[in-house]
Design a protein around this motif. Structure first.
Motif, PDB file in Angstrom:
ATOM      1  N   ALA A   1      -7.133  14.656  -5.583  1.00 18.05           N
ATOM      2  CA  ALA A   1      -7.629  15.995  -5.876  1.00 18.05           C
ATOM      3  C   ALA A   1      -9.129  16.031  -5.596  1.00 18.05           C
ATOM      4  N   VAL A   2      -9.552  17.032  -4.845  1.00 17.99           N
ATOM      5  CA  VAL A   2     -10.975  17.233  -4.616  1.00 17.99           C
ATOM      6  C   VAL A   2     -11.376  18.458  -5.431  1.00 17.99           C
ATOM      7  N   LYS A   3     -12.316  18.239  -6.331  1.00 19.89           N
ATOM      8  CA  LYS A   3     -12.789  19.319  -7.196  1.00 19.89           C
ATOM      9  C   LYS A   3     -14.257  19.546  -6.908  1.00 19.89           C
ATOM     10  N   PHE A   4     -14.706  20.767  -7.140  1.00 19.34           N
ATOM     11  CA  PHE A   4     -16.142  20.989  -7.052  1.00 19.34           C
ATOM     12  C   PHE A   4     -16.643  21.584  -8.347  1.00 19.34           C
ATOM     13  N   ILE A   5     -17.888  21.248  -8.630  1.00 20.35           N
ATOM     14  CA  ILE A   5     -18.539  21.765  -9.827  1.00 20.35           C
ATOM     15  C   ILE A   5     -19.168  23.097  -9.452  1.00 20.35           C
ATOM     16  N   LEU A   6     -18.844  24.121 -10.208  1.00 21.65           N
ATOM     17  CA  LEU A   6     -19.343  25.452  -9.915  1.00 21.65           C
ATOM     18  C   LEU A   6     -20.827  25.548 -10.263  1.00 21.65           C
ATOM     19  N   THR A   7     -21.628  25.780  -9.244  1.00 24.57           N
ATOM     20  CA  THR A   7     -23.060  26.013  -9.413  1.00 24.57           C
ATOM     21  C   THR A   7     -23.324  27.439  -8.947  1.00 24.57           C
ATOM     22  N   GLU A   8     -24.512  27.921  -9.195  1.00 21.50           N
ATOM     23  CA  GLU A   8     -24.860  29.273  -8.744  1.00 21.50           C
ATOM     24  C   GLU A   8     -24.742  29.364  -7.226  1.00 21.50           C
TER      25      GLU A   8
ATOM     26  N   MET B   1      -9.070  21.277  -3.090  1.00 24.34           N
ATOM     27  CA  MET B   1      -8.078  20.872  -2.097  1.00 24.34           C
ATOM     28  C   MET B   1      -7.542  19.505  -2.475  1.00 24.34           C
ATOM     29  N   ASN B   2      -6.603  19.032  -1.674  1.00 25.32           N
ATOM     30  CA  ASN B   2      -6.092  17.677  -1.815  1.00 25.32           C
ATOM     31  C   ASN B   2      -6.270  16.959  -0.488  1.00 25.32           C
ATOM     32  N   VAL B   3      -6.632  15.698  -0.573  1.00 21.53           N
ATOM     33  CA  VAL B   3      -6.659  14.827   0.595  1.00 21.53           C
ATOM     34  C   VAL B   3      -5.782  13.624   0.251  1.00 21.53           C
ATOM     35  N   GLU B   4      -5.579  12.740   1.210  1.00 22.18           N
ATOM     36  CA  GLU B   4      -4.732  11.587   0.951  1.00 22.18           C
ATOM     37  C   GLU B   4      -5.533  10.314   1.063  1.00 22.18           C
ATOM     38  N   THR B   5      -5.156   9.328   0.279  1.00 16.91           N
ATOM     39  CA  THR B   5      -5.767   8.006   0.351  1.00 16.91           C
ATOM     40  C   THR B   5      -4.658   6.960   0.316  1.00 16.91           C
TER      41      THR B   5
ATOM     42  N   GLY C   1      -3.418   9.221 -10.578  1.00 21.52           N
ATOM     43  CA  GLY C   1      -4.074   9.589  -9.341  1.00 21.52           C
ATOM     44  C   GLY C   1      -5.581   9.481  -9.385  1.00 21.52           C
ATOM     45  N   SER C   2      -6.177  10.045  -8.352  1.00 24.67           N
ATOM     46  CA  SER C   2      -7.620   9.978  -8.172  1.00 24.67           C
ATOM     47  C   SER C   2      -8.188  11.369  -7.982  1.00 24.67           C
ATOM     48  N   GLU C   3      -9.470  11.479  -8.246  1.00 24.52           N
ATOM     49  CA  GLU C   3     -10.180  12.744  -8.062  1.00 24.52           C
ATOM     50  C   GLU C   3     -11.540  12.443  -7.436  1.00 24.52           C
ATOM     51  N   ILE C   4     -11.976  13.348  -6.596  1.00 23.39           N
ATOM     52  CA  ILE C   4     -13.328  13.324  -6.063  1.00 23.39           C
ATOM     53  C   ILE C   4     -13.988  14.591  -6.570  1.00 23.39           C
ATOM     54  N   VAL C   5     -15.172  14.454  -7.162  1.00 22.43           N
ATOM     55  CA  VAL C   5     -15.893  15.610  -7.701  1.00 22.43           C
ATOM     56  C   VAL C   5     -17.143  15.823  -6.844  1.00 22.43           C
TER      57      VAL C   5
ATOM     58  N   GLN D   1       0.840  -1.184   0.000  1.00 25.10           N
ATOM     59  CA  GLN D   1       0.000   0.000   0.000  1.00 25.10           C
ATOM     60  C   GLN D   1       0.886   1.249   0.000  1.00 25.10           C
ATOM     61  N   ILE D   2       0.457   2.234  -0.778  1.00 25.61           N
ATOM     62  CA  ILE D   2       1.163   3.514  -0.796  1.00 25.61           C
ATOM     63  C   ILE D   2       0.137   4.613  -0.529  1.00 25.61           C
ATOM     64  N   ARG D   3       0.612   5.721  -0.019  1.00 24.37           N
ATOM     65  CA  ARG D   3      -0.263   6.879   0.165  1.00 24.37           C
ATOM     66  C   ARG D   3      -0.183   7.734  -1.092  1.00 24.37           C
ATOM     67  N   GLN D   4      -1.341   8.286  -1.462  1.00 25.01           N
ATOM     68  CA  GLN D   4      -1.397   9.059  -2.697  1.00 25.01           C
ATOM     69  C   GLN D   4      -2.342  10.248  -2.501  1.00 25.01           C
TER      70      GLN D   4
END
Length: 140
Positions: A8-15, A98-102, A118-122, A2-5
């Motif tokens: 990226a946490v992204k958000f979708i711009l809404t009003e 932001m970035n988090v780790e997994t 890598g990975s992304e959370i939207v 196992q490695i830590r990686q």
């Protein structure tokens, strides 16, 4: 293994998200304005006290006060620029937040290039709408 990686946490711009960001920036700008006023008032007092101890000390205090004021002014300018950028972005744009780790399992035979991608959370309006690994949507 196992490695830590980073993820990226992204958000979708809404009003709603756009208005929240702008409101938060306005609060921060207002707070910086209050801090500037305090620095100005406390700086005058500190300079007056330093004058009684000598010109060199007063000069150092004055420079320190100016540095603090300039820092707050720069922060305020950055926030104003960010607000303008957010206002100009189209709704639906993905924005890096932001970035988090997994922890990622790595096995013999894995495609290393996909692991490196890598990975992304939207997130959209506070709800996770997609998880991507190696650029592809991933469902657990």
């Amino acid at each position: 293994m196992q490695i830590r990686q980073p993820v990226a946490v992204k958000f979708i711009l809404t009003e709603m998200a756009k208005q929240q960001i702008i409101q938060e920036h306005r609060k921060q700008i207002e707070q910086l304005g209050h801090e500037l006023e305090q620095i100005e008032e406390q700086g005058k007092q500190a300079i007056e006290q330093a004058m009684s101890q000598g010109g060199e000390i007063a000069k150092q205090v004055r420079e320190q006060v100016e540095t603090e004021k300039n820092n707050r002014l720069m922060q305020r300018e950055q926030l104003l620029q960010q607000m303008q950028q957010i206002q100009q972005l189209e709704l639906g744009t993905e924005i890096q937040n932001m970035n988090v780790e997994t922890v990622v399992d790595v096995r013999v035979g894995d495609d290393w290039s996909k692991i490196l991608m890598g990975s992304e959370i939207v997130v959209k309006d506070g709800v996770v709408v997609d998880i991507r690994r190696g650029g592809q949507s991933f469902q657990e």
